[in-house]
Scaffold this motif. Structure first.
Motif, PDB file in Angstrom:
ATOM      1  N   ASN A  71       0.822  -1.208   0.000  1.00 54.64           N
ATOM      2  CA  ASN A  71       0.000   0.000   0.000  1.00 54.64           C
ATOM      3  C   ASN A  71       0.860   1.265   0.000  1.00 54.64           C
ATOM      4  N   HIS A  72       1.992   1.219   0.699  1.00 55.73           N
ATOM      5  CA  HIS A  72       2.901   2.372   0.702  1.00 55.73           C
ATOM      6  C   HIS A  72       3.430   2.651  -0.702  1.00 55.73           C
ATOM      7  N   GLU A  73       3.878   1.606  -1.391  1.00 54.73           N
ATOM      8  CA  GLU A  73       4.434   1.809  -2.731  1.00 54.73           C
ATOM      9  C   GLU A  73       3.343   2.214  -3.724  1.00 54.73           C
ATOM     10  N   ALA A  74       2.117   1.740  -3.502  1.00 52.55           N
ATOM     11  CA  ALA A  74       1.001   2.188  -4.341  1.00 52.55           C
ATOM     12  C   ALA A  74       0.729   3.669  -4.112  1.00 52.55           C
ATOM     13  N   LEU A  75       0.889   4.128  -2.873  1.00 54.73           N
ATOM     14  CA  LEU A  75       0.706   5.552  -2.573  1.00 54.73           C
ATOM     15  C   LEU A  75       1.752   6.395  -3.300  1.00 54.73           C
ATOM     16  N   LEU A  76       3.002   5.958  -3.289  1.00 54.81           N
ATOM     17  CA  LEU A  76       4.053   6.701  -3.993  1.00 54.81           C
ATOM     18  C   LEU A  76       3.748   6.790  -5.486  1.00 54.81           C
ATOM     19  N   ALA A  77       3.287   5.678  -6.053  1.00 55.37           N
ATOM     20  CA  ALA A  77       2.958   5.677  -7.483  1.00 55.37           C
ATOM     21  C   ALA A  77       1.764   6.586  -7.767  1.00 55.37           C
ATOM     22  N   LEU A  78       0.788   6.576  -6.865  1.00 54.75           N
ATOM     23  CA  LEU A  78      -0.381   7.436  -7.036  1.00 54.75           C
ATOM     24  C   LEU A  78       0.024   8.907  -7.056  1.00 54.75           C
ATOM     25  N   LEU A  79       0.830   9.312  -6.074  1.00 54.96           N
ATOM     26  CA  LEU A  79       1.244  10.712  -5.988  1.00 54.96           C
ATOM     27  C   LEU A  79       2.070  11.125  -7.200  1.00 54.96           C
ATOM     28  N   LYS A  80       2.879  10.212  -7.703  1.00 51.19           N
ATOM     29  CA  LYS A  80       3.753  10.554  -8.822  1.00 51.19           C
ATOM     30  C   LYS A  80       2.997  10.624 -10.148  1.00 51.19           C
ATOM     31  N   HIS A  81       2.083   9.693 -10.364  1.00 54.98           N
ATOM     32  CA  HIS A  81       1.478   9.570 -11.696  1.00 54.98           C
ATOM     33  C   HIS A  81       0.039  10.084 -11.784  1.00 54.98           C
ATOM     34  N   HIS A  82      -0.643  10.173 -10.649  1.00 54.13           N
ATOM     35  CA  HIS A  82      -2.051  10.574 -10.675  1.00 54.13           C
ATOM     36  C   HIS A  82      -2.292  11.870  -9.917  1.00 54.13           C
ATOM     37  N   GLY A  83      -1.524  12.092  -8.872  1.00 51.76           N
ATOM     38  CA  GLY A  83      -1.663  13.319  -8.100  1.00 51.76           C
ATOM     39  C   GLY A  83      -2.344  13.100  -6.766  1.00 51.76           C
ATOM     40  N   ALA A  84      -2.285  14.143  -5.940  1.00 46.63           N
ATOM     41  CA  ALA A  84      -2.851  14.074  -4.589  1.00 46.63           C
ATOM     42  C   ALA A  84      -4.331  14.380  -4.646  1.00 46.63           C
ATOM     43  N   LEU A  86      -8.442  13.787  -3.557  1.00 46.72           N
ATOM     44  CA  LEU A  86      -9.051  14.039  -2.248  1.00 46.72           C
ATOM     45  C   LEU A  86      -9.177  12.799  -1.371  1.00 46.72           C
ATOM     46  N   TRP A  87      -9.362  11.622  -1.968  1.00 44.57           N
ATOM     47  CA  TRP A  87      -9.672  10.438  -1.162  1.00 44.57           C
ATOM     48  C   TRP A  87      -8.585   9.365  -1.193  1.00 44.57           C
ATOM     49  N   ALA A  88      -8.102   9.017  -2.355  1.00 39.03           N
ATOM     50  CA  ALA A  88      -7.268   7.824  -2.503  1.00 39.03           C
ATOM     51  C   ALA A  88      -5.983   7.829  -1.668  1.00 39.03           C
ATOM     52  N   PRO A  89      -5.237   8.957  -1.574  1.00 36.75           N
ATOM     53  CA  PRO A  89      -4.002   8.898  -0.787  1.00 36.75           C
ATOM     54  C   PRO A  89      -4.252   8.485   0.662  1.00 36.75           C
ATOM     55  N   TRP A  90      -5.318   9.015   1.257  1.00 35.43           N
ATOM     56  CA  TRP A  90      -5.642   8.672   2.646  1.00 35.43           C
ATOM     57  C   TRP A  90      -6.048   7.206   2.752  1.00 35.43           C
ATOM     58  N   SER A  91      -6.808   6.729   1.764  1.00 35.47           N
ATOM     59  CA  SER A  91      -7.294   5.355   1.817  1.00 35.47           C
ATOM     60  C   SER A  91      -6.161   4.345   1.652  1.00 35.47           C
ATOM     61  N   LEU A  92      -5.040   4.749   1.051  1.00 32.59           N
ATOM     62  CA  LEU A  92      -3.870   3.882   0.980  1.00 32.59           C
ATOM     63  C   LEU A  92      -3.059   3.933   2.271  1.00 32.59           C
ATOM     64  N   SER A 237     -21.536  24.809  -3.759  1.00 29.12           N
ATOM     65  CA  SER A 237     -20.480  24.025  -4.384  1.00 29.12           C
ATOM     66  C   SER A 237     -19.147  24.579  -3.899  1.00 29.12           C
ATOM     67  N   VAL A 238     -18.324  23.705  -3.299  1.00 30.30           N
ATOM     68  CA  VAL A 238     -17.056  24.137  -2.711  1.00 30.30           C
ATOM     69  C   VAL A 238     -15.898  23.412  -3.396  1.00 30.30           C
ATOM     70  N   HIS A 239     -14.874  24.160  -3.758  1.00 26.95           N
ATOM     71  CA  HIS A 239     -13.676  23.572  -4.351  1.00 26.95           C
ATOM     72  C   HIS A 239     -12.729  23.165  -3.221  1.00 26.95           C
ATOM     73  N   LEU A 240     -12.382  21.862  -3.153  1.00 27.23           N
ATOM     74  CA  LEU A 240     -11.543  21.337  -2.082  1.00 27.23           C
ATOM     75  C   LEU A 240     -10.201  20.866  -2.633  1.00 27.23           C
ATOM     76  N   VAL A 241      -9.151  21.099  -1.852  1.00 25.42           N
ATOM     77  CA  VAL A 241      -7.805  20.636  -2.186  1.00 25.42           C
ATOM     78  C   VAL A 241      -7.218  19.969  -0.961  1.00 25.42           C
ATOM     79  N   ILE A 242      -6.504  18.871  -1.141  1.00 25.29           N
ATOM     80  CA  ILE A 242      -5.930  18.147  -0.020  1.00 25.29           C
ATOM     81  C   ILE A 242      -5.084  19.078   0.852  1.00 25.29           C
ATOM     82  N   ASP A 243      -5.211  18.932   2.160  1.00 27.47           N
ATOM     83  CA  ASP A 243      -4.461  19.735   3.122  1.00 27.47           C
ATOM     84  C   ASP A 243      -3.085  19.094   3.310  1.00 27.47           C
ATOM     85  N   ASP A 244      -2.058  19.777   2.820  1.00 25.24           N
ATOM     86  CA  ASP A 244      -0.703  19.212   2.868  1.00 25.24           C
ATOM     87  C   ASP A 244      -0.287  18.852   4.290  1.00 25.24           C
ATOM     88  N   ASP A 245      -0.499  19.758   5.226  1.00 23.02           N
ATOM     89  CA  ASP A 245      -0.038  19.551   6.604  1.00 23.02           C
ATOM     90  C   ASP A 245      -0.737  18.355   7.252  1.00 23.02           C
TER      91      ASP A 245
END
Length: 261
Positions: A71-84, A86-92, A237-245
């Motif tokens: 799951n960790h390596e899938a997260l790295l691939a997600l961030l690199k190729h798909h982006g951060a 709203l949901w998937a990075p946390w779910s990994l 309608s609200v535009h949301l972006v992942i909170d880096d911190d």
């Protein structure tokens, strides 16, 4: 590691990539550990594996570390190729956290007998979860008899072995059969050291990750920045972006657990 948010803004990961480099090194070291077969290594693992429930204990730990790594390596691939997103990075992060906890929980005790009891508990829980999965299909008449026949066979095979090992370990089987509850066991880990604040922080992180995995709105609002807002009939309608911190804190907490293994 360059992780892009789909809006085009670059995500500020702080020193999180350094955690990833450390973990990569630890996984390489794990792969290079010598086999115990035919060797006489004076280690806790060697003593444990020579006794009842010892082999299954370390098989469980290796399995959980594999789950966390995958799951960790899938997260790295997600961030690199798909982006951060709203949901998937946390779910990994969530299965990484839970698998890291289970591996740490099994290995945490100083006493080998307790480690082996926990390894047996882990496998027994796995066994009964499989039964629940199959039991869901008992509603299908054409499968019910097959499933019940299989369960009777397990009573004479796997369960008999588990009960025998529990007896050899001097532990009642009803305790071996107890579910491993993450929130109950986190505060008891030795490296938490009875620190109530730290235990609460670990539990809060786990609940946040679980909230994302289950699609809860409160988790989304906690883990995002709210941008432009536009009124629509019945709401906005609200535009949301992942909170880096928030993400970095949750990730570091998860990797702390994994590093403790």
């Amino acid at each position: 590691m360059r992780a892009l948010v789909p809006t085009g803004n670059q995500m500020n990961l702080g020193n999180l990539p350094e955690y990833w480099r450390v973990l990569a090194g630890e996984f390489r070291e794990l792969e290079s550990l010598p086999s115990l077969d035919g060797r006489y290594l004076l280690s806790a693992r060697a003593f444990d594996e020579a006794q009842v429930a010892g082999p299954r204990t370390y098989m469980a730990v290796i399995k959980y570390l594999g789950v966390a790594r995958d799951n960790h390596e899938a997260l790295l691939a997600l961030l690199k190729h798909h982006g951060a997103t709203l949901w998937a990075p946390w779910s990994l992060l969530r299965p990484t956290f839970e698998a890291a906890f289970l591996a740490a929980w099994i290995l945490d005790p100083d006493v080998g007998r307790v480690r082996r009891i926990r390894g047996l508990r882990s496998e027994v829980q796995d066994f009964y979860e499989q039964r629940k999965h199959r039991g869901a299909f008992k509603a299908l008449p054409e499968l019910r008899t097959l499933i019940e026949d299989s369960e009777r066979g397990e009573e004479q095979d796997s369960l008999k072995t588990y009960r025998a090992e529990a007896a050899q370990l001097g532990e009642p089987f009803d305790k071996i059969h107890q579910r491993i509850v993450v929130t109950n066991e986190l505060p008891k880990l030795s490296f938490v050291g009875g620190q109530a604040d730290f235990a609460a922080f670990l539990e809060g992180t786990w609940r946040l990750l679980s909230g994302f995995e289950h699609g809860y709105s409160w988790a989304l609002l906690r883990g995002t920045h709210q941008g432009a807002e536009a009124e629509i009939p019945g709401g906005a309608s609200v535009h949301l972006v992942i909170d880096d911190d928030e993400f970095v804190i949750a990730a570091k907490t998860t990797y702390f657990l994994l590093a403790c293994d």
